[in-house]
Motif scaffolding. Structure first.
Motif: not given
Length: 128
Positions: A11-15, A84-88
């Motif tokens: 799911e994180l990869e989709e985001f 947001a990328l850092v949070r991923i």
């Protein structure tokens, strides 16, 4: 069944893909605004038509201010996407920073840099 507390790697990869796409568009738009602001795309008649320039000065100033404002918003949006990328990477993406619950996927797809659920954001706005 136990409530999910974080999104899985898939799911994180989709985001991440959604964010990277939005980031590419945002950077392109920002670069375009900056080119206009610094007259790099200029092929107008500013130098050759002083009378016309005087008549247009007011609207040019206004549109330049609007463009500066839009560029600033775009830059803030890009910063939000980077965060947001850092949070991923940290696997904390999609977690409401007030309630600690997962932000619904629909909201994250629409606003991928969101750190609050709609409910938390509405509650926060009521307090202001």
């Amino acid at each position: 069944m136990e409530e999910k507390t974080r999104y899985n790697d898939e799911e994180l990869e989709e985001f991440r893909q959604i964010i990277n796409e939005k980031m590419a568009l945002a950077k392109r738009d920002y670069d375009q605004m900056m080119r206009v602001l610094t007259n790099q795309d200029s092929n107008d008649v500013d130098d050759t038509s002083p009378t016309y320039k005087a008549l247009e000065e007011g609207s040019t100033t206004q549109s330049k201010e609007e463009l500066i404002s839009m560029a600033a918003r775009q830059q803030k949006f890009i910063q939000g996407l980077k965060a947001a990328l850092v949070r991923i990477e940290n696997k904390t993406y999609g977690i409401d920073r007030i309630t600690g619950k997962l932000i619904p996927k629909e909201r994250l797809r629409a606003v991928p840099h969101a750190t609050l659920s709609v409910e938390s954001k509405m509650n926060q706005n009521k307090k202001k």
